[in-house]
Enzyme design. Structure first.
Site, mmCIF file in Angstrom:
data_model
loop_
_atom_site.group_PDB
_atom_site.id
_atom_site.type_symbol
_atom_site.label_atom_id
_atom_site.label_comp_id
_atom_site.label_asym_id
_atom_site.label_seq_id
_atom_site.Cartn_x
_atom_site.Cartn_y
_atom_site.Cartn_z
ATOM 1 N N GLU A 98 11.542 -19.534 -15.858
ATOM 2 C CA GLU A 98 10.177 -19.580 -15.361
ATOM 3 C C GLU A 98 9.918 -18.374 -14.452
ATOM 4 O OE1 GLU A 98 7.534 -22.940 -12.899
ATOM 5 O OE2 GLU A 98 9.723 -23.122 -13.067
ATOM 6 N N LYS A 108 1.660 -23.659 -17.607
ATOM 7 C CA LYS A 108 2.271 -24.868 -17.059
ATOM 8 C C LYS A 108 1.187 -25.900 -16.752
ATOM 9 C CE LYS A 108 5.699 -26.061 -13.460
ATOM 10 N NZ LYS A 108 6.551 -25.447 -12.411
ATOM 11 N N CYS A 124 9.266 -26.229 -16.691
ATOM 12 C CA CYS A 124 9.895 -26.897 -15.552
ATOM 13 C C CYS A 124 9.348 -28.295 -15.285
ATOM 14 C CB CYS A 124 9.789 -26.007 -14.318
ATOM 15 S SG CYS A 124 10.944 -26.502 -13.004
#
Length: 639
Positions: free
Chosen positions: A45, A113, A168
């Site tokens: 990330e 994300k 994540c």
């Protein structure tokens, strides 16, 4: 190559906010990944800038540098692999924590994300916006026009590989985006992460990746940034994980100081087949909300020239001793519980079992004794009958009798020789002609004795045949094929040895010694006369091939629907140092021919408990026409 692809997870050294340095490290690992024949490569990330840039993410210089860094990646990343790399992306006056999907110098798409952590040490909402509602959009970025951006992207190849990406915290959410991506068809799920290390967190993370791969029936590849992220308040460890349908196949070292590349070979064909037959996946798709997905095409992925993945030669048997012992304990408990229920339901006054000194009857006898113990009844209510025939040897006979005496069961000996000779005379068969009539009449005579004694004593006749024999049809129809309850029917031959060994390890020394010798005795129906020295003359595995190989074929054929060519490929990988490819090919032909031709025996098999993921019960796991043709499967091995 049969659905196998090599996935690489790169953990580069980083300088926080030093884009040029970070890009250089990514490129070095990308070159290494190409040399390793990786089909897909993932990086952490925000790998281009570093995750811990904090308020610098609002600085125009860093964002401009990041976009220039991506331009360089587009120019210099090697051809072939598909790359997923984390970077900040500005779009319509909002900043997104995003994954860039790049291949062959093209930016295929950008996935933002969705779930932004904003608790304890995390405060991403200070810098980034959630991409959850970003769908159907395009942008110009890093010199590329009309680049798809959104959480509605799936990346597809002509050979059916579908790739979904999340970042994540997405995996930690109640309903991860990867779940929706899987329902939309993604079999390979990628997660770019920047997870810090805390005591116990690696175990939790590992379990989360395994569970998500299992619930999605997919391959899940995860990589986190390493120790060169900022250590102002936390430390990251560079954890890389790959799980395939619940099984972790890569679990990397952590806290490395240098750039490192980890790889794992995954089987996406196996995943796709599992979705068809071995999971509630289809129901999940039917009940999922309707969503429009943008399916972005890319070229077929490269297959590795040689498989690095370890293929276990005994897929039914756990390799770790502690796990194996627990598996054996649970199998024994399931068998005993099933038999106990049948005793209670039928109000059986006894259990009648034929005992030969071989593996199957030994395990069934142990189950009978343990079941009586569970019910608070005497082992003497187990009637074990040894029925010497034309092929019985001293070794098996002595083991059978010795074990019965040690366990305290009621032992009876009933020879079948005279009855069989009388039968031969009645039907006009020459007893010197040792053909199928000679063999099967003995098995049927033994079964008649067991069923009649069960009637005589108000009991039930307990079957001893195992899963491997059912698969190969290595049982006499209406002989050892029949019983009133079959306790071994879903335990494969390769696992029975370990279950008996586990019982032996938990028994006294004399019982253990007998069980150890049973385990070491060659598998035989003992239907043909012994050799002059008294040794067993009829060894099953000399006739039909090794059970370890047939169990291997059975597992991959039933559980994952592997085609013959793939079965052979896997067998060579697992047994290549023991058997030649030509021998394995012949074993496979035997397996396929017998598996198809012997279905009629399985179609009317008796009740018995399922103990593992594979069973051949016609009422449960396996329904197949008794007259199905094996021609296509066999002919594929001749090409």
């Amino acid at each position: 190559m049969f659905g196998f692809y090599r996935i690489a997870a790169g953990v580069p050294r980083q300088n926080v906010a030093d884009v040029d340095y970070n890009v250089e490290q990514i490129l070095k690992l990308a070159e290494a990944g190409q040399a390793e024949e990786a089909a897909v490569m993932i990086f952490p990330e925000l790998a281009v800038t570093g995750y811990s840039c904090a308020d610098l993410f609002h600085n125009r210089m860093l964002l401009t540098a990041a976009e220039h860094g991506v331009r360089r990646l587009l120019r210099e990343l090697p051809d072939g692999p598909l790359f997923a790399i984390g970077a900040p992306v500005e779009f319509r006056n909002r900043l997104f924590n995003a994954a860039l999907v790049i291949r062959n110098h093209r930016l295929l798409g950008i996935v933002p994300k969705s779930n932004l952590p904003n608790y304890r040490e995390f405060y991403e909402k200070r810098y980034f916006s959630s991409g959850w509602n970003l769908r159907g959009e395009t942008l110009t970025y890093a010199g590329e026009d009309r680049v798809p951006i959104g959480v509605d992207l799936l990346f597809e190849t002509p050979d059916g590989v579908r790739i979904g990406v999340e970042i994540c915290e997405d995996m930690w959410s109640v309903i991860p985006p990867s779940s929706r991506l899987a329902l939309a068809g993604a079999t390979l799920l990628l997660n770019l992460s920047a997870s810090n290390e805390l005591v116990g967190k690696a175990d939790y993370r590992r379990g989360l990746v395994a569970r998500q791969s299992a619930s999605c029936v997919a391959v899940y590849a995860y990589v986190s940034c390493g120790v060169h992220e900022s250590t102002t308040d936390v430390v990251c460890g560079g954890h890389a994980l790959i799980a395939e349908n619940g099984t972790v196949i890569l679990d990397s070292e952590r806290f490395g100081r240098e750039s490192v590349l980890y790889t794992g070979d995954v089987d996406l064909e196996r995943v796709a087949t599992a979705r068809l037959s071995d999971s509630p996946f289809a129901s999940g798709v039917e009940m999922s909300e309707n969503q429009v997905w943008r399916r972005l095409d890319t070229e077929a992925l490269r297959a590795p020239s040689a498989l690095r993945r370890q293929i276990s030669p005994q897929p039914f048997v756990p390799q770790q001793s502690a796990v194996r012992d627990e598996r054996c304990r649970e199998i024994f408990a399931i068998q005993s519980a099933g038999l106990a229920k049948r005793i209670e339901h039928t109000r059986a006054e006894s259990l009648v079992i034929g005992i030969s000194g071989g593996l199957d009857s030994t395990l069934a006898l142990l189950v009978c004794v343990n079941t009586m113990k569970l019910l608070g009844r005497s082992p003497g209510e187990v009637i074990a009958i040894t029925m010497p025939g034309f092929g019985t040897t001293d070794r098996t006979y002595n083991n059978a009798v010795g074990l019965c005496r040690k366990l305290g069961v009621t032992l009876r000996e009933i020879s079948i020789k005279n009855a069989c000779l009388e039968h031969f005379e009645a039907i006009g068969h020459d007893p010197d002609k040792h053909n199928v009539v000679y063999e099967n009449s003995q098995a049927r005579e033994r079964t008649q004795i067991l069923l009649d004694v069960a009637n005589q004593t108000g009991g039930i006749a307990v079957g001893t045949g195992d899963l491997s024999e059912l698969a190969m049809g290595w049982c006499t129809y209406n002989g050892d094929h029949i019983s009133m309850y079959s306790v071994n029917c879903s335990v494969p031959k390769t696992l029975i040895r370990y279950v008996i060994g586990w019982v032996g390890d938990n028994s006294d020394a004399e019982v253990k010694a007998i069980l150890d010798d049973v385990i070491a005795t060659p598998v035989s129906p003992e239907l043909l006369p012994a050799q002059e020295d008294g040794a067993i003359s009829q060894k099953t595995e000399d006739i039909i091939g090794p059970y370890e190989v047939h169990d291997f074929f059975l597992y991959h054929f039933l559980k994952y629907g592997a085609a013959p060519e793939k079965l052979l490929y896997l067998a060579v990988a697992a047994f290549g140092d023991v058997y030649s490819e030509s021998a394995l090919r012949n074993f496979l032909k035997t397996f396929l021919r017998r598996f198809f031709s012997q279905q009629f025996k399985r179609s009317c098999m008796p009740d018995g408990p399922k103990v593992g993921t594979i069973s051949l019960s016609p009422r449960g796991d396996w329904r197949m026409p008794s007259d199905a043709a094996a021609r296509q499967w066999l002919e594929s091995l001749e090409k």
